[in-house]
Design an enzyme around this catalytic site. Structure first.
Site, PDB file in Angstrom:
ATOM      1  N   ARG A  25       0.883  -1.159   0.000  1.00 32.87           N
ATOM      2  CA  ARG A  25       0.000   0.000   0.000  1.00 32.87           C
ATOM      3  C   ARG A  25       0.919   1.206   0.000  1.00 32.87           C
ATOM      4  O   ARG A  25       1.751   1.368   0.886  1.00 32.87           O
ATOM      5  CB  ARG A  25      -0.897  -0.033   1.239  1.00 32.87           C
ATOM      6  CG  ARG A  25      -1.852   1.139   1.354  1.00 32.87           C
ATOM      7  CD  ARG A  25      -2.848   1.131   0.208  1.00 32.87           C
ATOM      8  NE  ARG A  25      -3.860   2.142   0.379  1.00 32.87           N
ATOM      9  CZ  ARG A  25      -3.707   3.427   0.148  1.00 32.87           C
ATOM     10  NH1 ARG A  25      -2.541   3.913  -0.256  1.00 32.87           N
ATOM     11  NH2 ARG A  25      -4.708   4.270   0.320  1.00 32.87           N
ATOM     12  N   GLU A  33     -11.774   4.393  -5.871  1.00 32.04           N
ATOM     13  CA  GLU A  33     -12.061   2.961  -6.012  1.00 32.04           C
ATOM     14  C   GLU A  33     -12.604   2.682  -7.410  1.00 32.04           C
ATOM     15  O   GLU A  33     -13.318   3.488  -7.982  1.00 32.04           O
ATOM     16  CB  GLU A  33     -13.110   2.528  -4.985  1.00 32.04           C
ATOM     17  CG  GLU A  33     -12.613   2.585  -3.558  1.00 32.04           C
ATOM     18  CD  GLU A  33     -11.450   1.652  -3.294  1.00 32.04           C
ATOM     19  OE1 GLU A  33     -11.571   0.450  -3.582  1.00 32.04           O
ATOM     20  OE2 GLU A  33     -10.420   2.124  -2.797  1.00 32.04           O
ATOM     21  N   ARG A  88      -0.669  -5.541   4.662  1.00 27.29           N
ATOM     22  CA  ARG A  88       0.033  -5.079   3.463  1.00 27.29           C
ATOM     23  C   ARG A  88       1.258  -4.298   3.917  1.00 27.29           C
ATOM     24  O   ARG A  88       1.216  -3.630   4.958  1.00 27.29           O
ATOM     25  CB  ARG A  88      -0.854  -4.159   2.627  1.00 27.29           C
ATOM     26  CG  ARG A  88      -2.093  -4.825   2.066  1.00 27.29           C
ATOM     27  CD  ARG A  88      -2.958  -3.829   1.329  1.00 27.29           C
ATOM     28  NE  ARG A  88      -3.442  -2.791   2.226  1.00 27.29           N
ATOM     29  CZ  ARG A  88      -4.378  -1.902   1.915  1.00 27.29           C
ATOM     30  NH1 ARG A  88      -4.930  -1.902   0.717  1.00 27.29           N
ATOM     31  NH2 ARG A  88      -4.772  -0.998   2.788  1.00 27.29           N
TER      32      ARG A  88
END
Length: 142
Positions: A25, A33, A88
Site C-alpha cells: 500500500r 475505487e 500489506r
C-alpha cells in the site's frame, strides 16, 4: 530485502503486488475505487460524485499506476509502521531511474492525500504536489 523487487501488477491506483506475492500500500496517497466496495460509496458520498464517475476515475488512476510501475523493479522505503491492518506492506516505492512512485502519482493528478500518522515522512512534499496538480488541472482534476 526490498531494494530491488519486481512489481508483478498494479492492484489498483495505490496498491502494488510484488514478485513475493506481498501487497504494498503506497503511503500518503489515496486513489478512487474502481470496484464495488464500502469505500466506493463513501468516496461517492464525500465527493458528491456518482458511483460510476468514481469507478471511472479509479480506472484512470489504476491505468496510470499500472503504466508507471507494473513490470518494473522498485526499491521500497519504509516509514515508522511497516504493515497496515490488512498485513500489506506500507511503503514509498522508487523506480530504478529514481522516480518516486507515490509522488509521481500525486504530481500527475491521479491521487489525493491520505496521511496516517506516524507515517508522514513526505506529507509536506505530497501536499505541495497535490495542490500543484489541482491548480494545473492534471490527471483526474482536468
Amino acid at each position: 530485502n526490498y531494494t530491488d523487487v519486481y512489481v508483478t501488477r498494479a492492484v489498483d491506483g495505490d496498491t502494488l503486488e510484488l514478485e513475493t506475492s506481498e501487497r504494498v500500500r503506497l503511503i500518503g496517497i489515496d486513489t478512487p475505487e474502481m470496484h464495488e466496495s464500502n469505500k466506493l460509496y463513501k468516496d461517492a458520498a464525500r465527493s458528491k460524485e456518482d458511483v460510476n464517475t468514481i469507478k471511472k476515475m479509479g480506472r484512470q488512476a489504476y491505468e496510470f499506476t499500472k503504466k508507471l510501475a507494473q513490470g518494473k523493479r522498485v526499491s521500497l522505503e519504509f516509514d515508522v509502521e511497516k504493515y497496515d491492518k490488512y498485513n500489506r506492506l506500507l511503503a514509498y516505492a522508487y523506480l530504478k531511474d529514481g522516480t518516486f512512485v507515490n509522488a509521481e502519482i500525486i504530481k500527475q493528478g491521479y491521487a489525493s492525500l491520505m496521511t496516517f500518522p506516524p507515517n508522514v515522512k513526505y506529507a509536506d512534499l505530497f501536499l505541495k504536489l497535490y495542490r500543484e496538480a489541482r491548480e494545473n488541472r492534471r490527471g483526474l482534476w482536468k
